[in-house]
Design a protein around this motif. Structure first.
Motif, PDB file in Angstrom:
ATOM      1  N   VAL A  51       0.857  -1.187   0.000  1.00 20.73           N
ATOM      2  CA  VAL A  51       0.000   0.000   0.000  1.00 20.73           C
ATOM      3  C   VAL A  51       0.893   1.239   0.000  1.00 20.73           C
ATOM      4  N   HIS A  52       0.433   2.295  -0.640  1.00 20.79           N
ATOM      5  CA  HIS A  52       1.119   3.581  -0.551  1.00 20.79           C
ATOM      6  C   HIS A  52       0.154   4.622  -0.010  1.00 20.79           C
ATOM      7  N   ALA A  53       0.509   5.197   1.140  1.00 23.70           N
ATOM      8  CA  ALA A  53      -0.307   6.249   1.765  1.00 23.70           C
ATOM      9  C   ALA A  53       0.613   7.433   2.040  1.00 23.70           C
ATOM     10  N   PRO A  54       0.889   8.268   1.037  1.00 16.49           N
ATOM     11  CA  PRO A  54       1.875   9.343   1.179  1.00 16.49           C
ATOM     12  C   PRO A  54       1.537  10.319   2.298  1.00 16.49           C
ATOM     13  N   GLU A  55       2.575  10.681   3.042  1.00 20.52           N
ATOM     14  CA  GLU A  55       2.380  11.630   4.145  1.00 20.52           C
ATOM     15  C   GLU A  55       2.008  12.996   3.593  1.00 20.52           C
ATOM     16  N   ARG A  56       1.303  13.766   4.416  1.00 15.01           N
ATOM     17  CA  ARG A  56       0.898  15.117   4.022  1.00 15.01           C
ATOM     18  C   ARG A  56       1.039  16.072   5.193  1.00 15.01           C
ATOM     19  N   ILE A  57       2.203  16.083   5.810  1.00 16.91           N
ATOM     20  CA  ILE A  57       2.413  16.992   6.930  1.00 16.91           C
ATOM     21  C   ILE A  57       3.695  17.774   6.713  1.00 16.91           C
ATOM     22  N   ILE A  58       3.807  18.870   7.434  1.00 16.30           N
ATOM     23  CA  ILE A  58       4.964  19.732   7.299  1.00 16.30           C
ATOM     24  C   ILE A  58       5.419  20.185   8.675  1.00 16.30           C
ATOM     25  N   PRO A  59       6.732  20.233   8.932  1.00 18.67           N
ATOM     26  CA  PRO A  59       7.221  20.718  10.223  1.00 18.67           C
ATOM     27  C   PRO A  59       6.646  22.081  10.562  1.00 18.67           C
ATOM     28  N   GLY A  60       6.306  22.253  11.820  1.00 16.79           N
ATOM     29  CA  GLY A  60       5.716  23.499  12.285  1.00 16.79           C
ATOM     30  C   GLY A  60       4.215  23.417  12.490  1.00 16.79           C
ATOM     31  N   ASN A  61       3.592  22.415  11.846  1.00 18.03           N
ATOM     32  CA  ASN A  61       2.139  22.270  11.976  1.00 18.03           C
ATOM     33  C   ASN A  61       1.729  20.803  11.884  1.00 18.03           C
ATOM     34  N   MET A  62       2.626  19.913  12.312  1.00 20.72           N
ATOM     35  CA  MET A  62       2.445  18.482  12.085  1.00 20.72           C
ATOM     36  C   MET A  62       1.191  17.905  12.737  1.00 20.72           C
ATOM     37  N   ILE A  63       1.009  18.195  13.997  1.00 21.30           N
ATOM     38  CA  ILE A  63      -0.092  17.573  14.736  1.00 21.30           C
ATOM     39  C   ILE A  63      -1.429  17.998  14.150  1.00 21.30           C
ATOM     40  N   ASN A  64      -1.577  19.281  13.884  1.00 19.27           N
ATOM     41  CA  ASN A  64      -2.823  19.779  13.300  1.00 19.27           C
ATOM     42  C   ASN A  64      -3.068  19.167  11.923  1.00 19.27           C
ATOM     43  N   GLU A  65      -2.003  19.064  11.112  1.00 20.27           N
ATOM     44  CA  GLU A  65      -2.174  18.525   9.771  1.00 20.27           C
ATOM     45  C   GLU A  65      -2.441  17.026   9.781  1.00 20.27           C
ATOM     46  N   LEU A  66      -1.874  16.307  10.727  1.00 11.05           N
ATOM     47  CA  LEU A  66      -2.182  14.883  10.845  1.00 11.05           C
ATOM     48  C   LEU A  66      -3.668  14.666  11.090  1.00 11.05           C
ATOM     49  N   VAL A  67      -4.253  15.549  11.842  1.00 11.26           N
ATOM     50  CA  VAL A  67      -5.671  15.420  12.168  1.00 11.26           C
ATOM     51  C   VAL A  67      -6.557  15.879  11.016  1.00 11.26           C
ATOM     52  N   HIS A  68      -6.225  17.017  10.411  1.00 13.66           N
ATOM     53  CA  HIS A  68      -7.173  17.668   9.507  1.00 13.66           C
ATOM     54  C   HIS A  68      -6.883  17.497   8.018  1.00 13.66           C
ATOM     55  N   ASN A  69      -5.657  17.155   7.638  1.00 17.32           N
ATOM     56  CA  ASN A  69      -5.375  17.031   6.206  1.00 17.32           C
ATOM     57  C   ASN A  69      -6.060  15.821   5.587  1.00 17.32           C
ATOM     58  N   ASN A  70      -6.484  15.978   4.340  1.00 20.32           N
ATOM     59  CA  ASN A  70      -7.007  14.831   3.593  1.00 20.32           C
ATOM     60  C   ASN A  70      -5.870  13.872   3.274  1.00 20.32           C
ATOM     61  N   ARG A  71      -6.187  12.605   3.122  1.00 20.64           N
ATOM     62  CA  ARG A  71      -5.174  11.594   2.840  1.00 20.64           C
ATOM     63  C   ARG A  71      -5.551  10.772   1.616  1.00 20.64           C
ATOM     64  N   THR A  72      -4.547  10.074   1.080  1.00 23.62           N
ATOM     65  CA  THR A  72      -4.749   9.188  -0.061  1.00 23.62           C
ATOM     66  C   THR A  72      -4.182   7.815   0.275  1.00 23.62           C
ATOM     67  N   ILE A  73      -4.925   6.778  -0.064  1.00 19.87           N
ATOM     68  CA  ILE A  73      -4.459   5.409   0.129  1.00 19.87           C
ATOM     69  C   ILE A  73      -4.493   4.695  -1.213  1.00 19.87           C
ATOM     70  N   GLY A  74      -3.321   4.282  -1.670  1.00 21.14           N
ATOM     71  CA  GLY A  74      -3.229   3.536  -2.909  1.00 21.14           C
ATOM     72  C   GLY A  74      -2.962   2.076  -2.618  1.00 21.14           C
ATOM     73  N   ALA A  75      -3.793   1.200  -3.142  1.00 20.00           N
ATOM     74  CA  ALA A  75      -3.658  -0.233  -2.852  1.00 20.00           C
ATOM     75  C   ALA A  75      -4.058  -1.044  -4.074  1.00 20.00           C
ATOM     76  N   ASP A  76      -3.677  -2.328  -4.057  1.00 22.09           N
ATOM     77  CA  ASP A  76      -4.037  -3.226  -5.158  1.00 22.09           C
ATOM     78  C   ASP A  76      -5.486  -3.688  -5.069  1.00 22.09           C
ATOM     79  N   SER A  77      -6.054  -3.630  -3.854  1.00 28.51           N
ATOM     80  CA  SER A  77      -7.443  -4.066  -3.683  1.00 28.51           C
ATOM     81  C   SER A  77      -8.162  -3.132  -2.726  1.00 28.51           C
ATOM     82  N   ASP A  78      -9.450  -2.941  -2.958  1.00 27.68           N
ATOM     83  CA  ASP A  78     -10.247  -2.088  -2.080  1.00 27.68           C
ATOM     84  C   ASP A  78     -10.340  -2.671  -0.677  1.00 27.68           C
TER      85      ASP A  78
END
Length: 410
Positions: free
Chosen positions: A145-172
């Motif tokens: 599976v590939h689930a690329p991170e979407r956080i940046i130093p300085g606002n990590m905790i907030n972005e972990l909670v609120h940022n949208n994420r993507t999950i790439g996998a071979d099967s649903d």
């Protein structure tokens, strides 16, 4: 589900802590004995807003840290993905090594989630062959599976909670299992797609920002030559409802924007023309700032470079991260131009306690008192709160962060 997070750096550690503090059974693994030892003793390895509280919550929940890979249901790989500066291609060595270490211990059916940012096709070119060479059948013995991170130093905790994420996998089915784990803390939407699309989306996001920054930086150079105020130009242009030009600056650093676009350049050299040019423009900015500094010195009759100080070593404000720092790039350029004299300049950053460059100082007032020219490379809150100390200085504000001090700009 037991989760093992591999790599306890700027991405892996906050992710592990966030999962653990939200009820997930987590073991954090890192090859560095120093990192593991410090975390085991209750000591964080870097500073970040809200990280201390999340760390304590994770400790209370029972998170463990160790060097050896354990058996787990799901492995999150968050290791570095550098690129070869000559070929511009990704070095997937750390990812492949981590996956091989997982295969050494995992039970059949384990899920391996790669969070590290990788170039499109990395899983197909490097990870799948490595798994298959070990005799594992993908989709049965192990799931990728590939689930690329979407956080940046300085606002990590907030972005972990609120940022949208993507999950790439071979099967649903596998994607949904992974999604459930991330939903333990992520309140943003989580898109499910295939692995190659997930790889591309993360790189495209950072490349878009890099190109926008490059446009602003090129405007800064044009306006400098034309005798115009680039900030005034951008401010007025941004009044248009469909225009959003970013601010120019001394360069682009960090672990994402300054690296990820090169993946596309390396893989598609005959196609990625705008992307390559954007990278070239942004990489040229530290040299541009250095030339502006020379101009200011000459205009004010200053020949002694020891009277010049660079404020800020990190790649962005209010963090302790110096990866790909424009200031470090500038100092390297200065060494090429001035040889031994480059070590005479003064450097200061409130977030960097250890000496990482020559001439580094650790007291703000001493730093200001030792120089005549201050080049603001990073807009830390500290300098905004101490503008009064700059009143008798010649200032080059590369971040346009000072509101009361009369300063030169890019």
């Amino acid at each position: 589900m037991k989760v093992c997070v591999v790599g306890l750096g700027y991405i892996g550690l906050p992710t592990a802590l966030m999962m653990a503090s939200h009820g997930v059974d987590v073991i954090g693994v890192d090859y560095s004995e120093k990192v593991v030892s410090e975390l085991q003793s209750g000591q964080l390895t870097f500073e970040e807003d809200g990280l201390e509280e999340t760390f304590q919550s994770a400790l209370d929940a029972g998170i463990e840290f160790q060097k050896d890979y354990p058996k787990a249901d799901l492995y999150v790989v968050a290791v570095p993905t550098p690129y070869d500066k000559d070929t511009k291609k990704i070095d997937a060595g750390y990812v492949v090594s981590a996956v091989n270490s997982v295969l050494d211990v995992c039970d059949p059916g384990a899920i391996v989630v790669i969070e590290s940012t990788i170039s499109p096709g990395t899983v197909d070119r490097y990870v799948r062959p490595a798994v298959e060479d070990r005799g594992f059948e993908i989709g049965r013995d192990v799931h990728l599976v590939h689930a690329p991170e979407r956080i940046i130093p300085g606002n990590m905790i907030n972005e972990l909670v609120h940022n949208n994420r993507t999950i790439g996998a071979d099967s649903d089915e596998i994607a949904e299992k992974v999604k459930k784990v991330y939903q333990s803390f992520c309140e943003g939407s989580i898109a499910i797609t295939d692995i190659r699309t997930a790889e591309m989306t993360k790189v495209v996001e950072n490349t878009f920002r890099d190109i926008n920054i490059a446009y602003a930086n090129e405007l800064a150079k044009i306006c400098r030559m034309a005798g115009m105020d680039v900030y005034e130009v951008i401010k007025i242009a941004n009044c248009h409802p469909r225009v959003n030009i970013l601010s120019p600056g001394p360069g682009v650093g960090g672990h994402c924007i300054s690296v990820d676009p090169w993946f596309l350049v390396g893989d598609y050299p005959e196609l990625a023309h705008i992307i390559r040019q954007a990278r070239t423009i942004n990489d040229s900015m530290p040299e541009f700032v250095l030339n502006r500094t020379y101009e200011i010195m000459k205009a004010n009759g200053i020949e002694d470079v020891s009277r010049v100080g660079f404020y800020g070593l990190t790649y962005k404000e209010n963090v302790d991260d110096v990866r790909e720092s424009p200031t470090l790039q500038l100092l390297e350029s200065m060494e090429r131009h001035l040889c031994a004299n480059a070590n005479s300049v003064k450097v200061y950053d409130p977030y960097i306690a250890d000496d990482v460059v020559s001439g580094q100082m650790h007291d703000l007032r001493d730093f200001f008192n030792s120089v005549d020219v201050v080049v603001v490379m990073v807009g830390h809150d500290e300098i905004k709160e101490n503008e009064d100390l700059l009143k008798d200085k010649i200032v080059l504000d590369t971040r346009k962060c000072l509101s009361h001090t009369e300063a030169e700009s890019l």
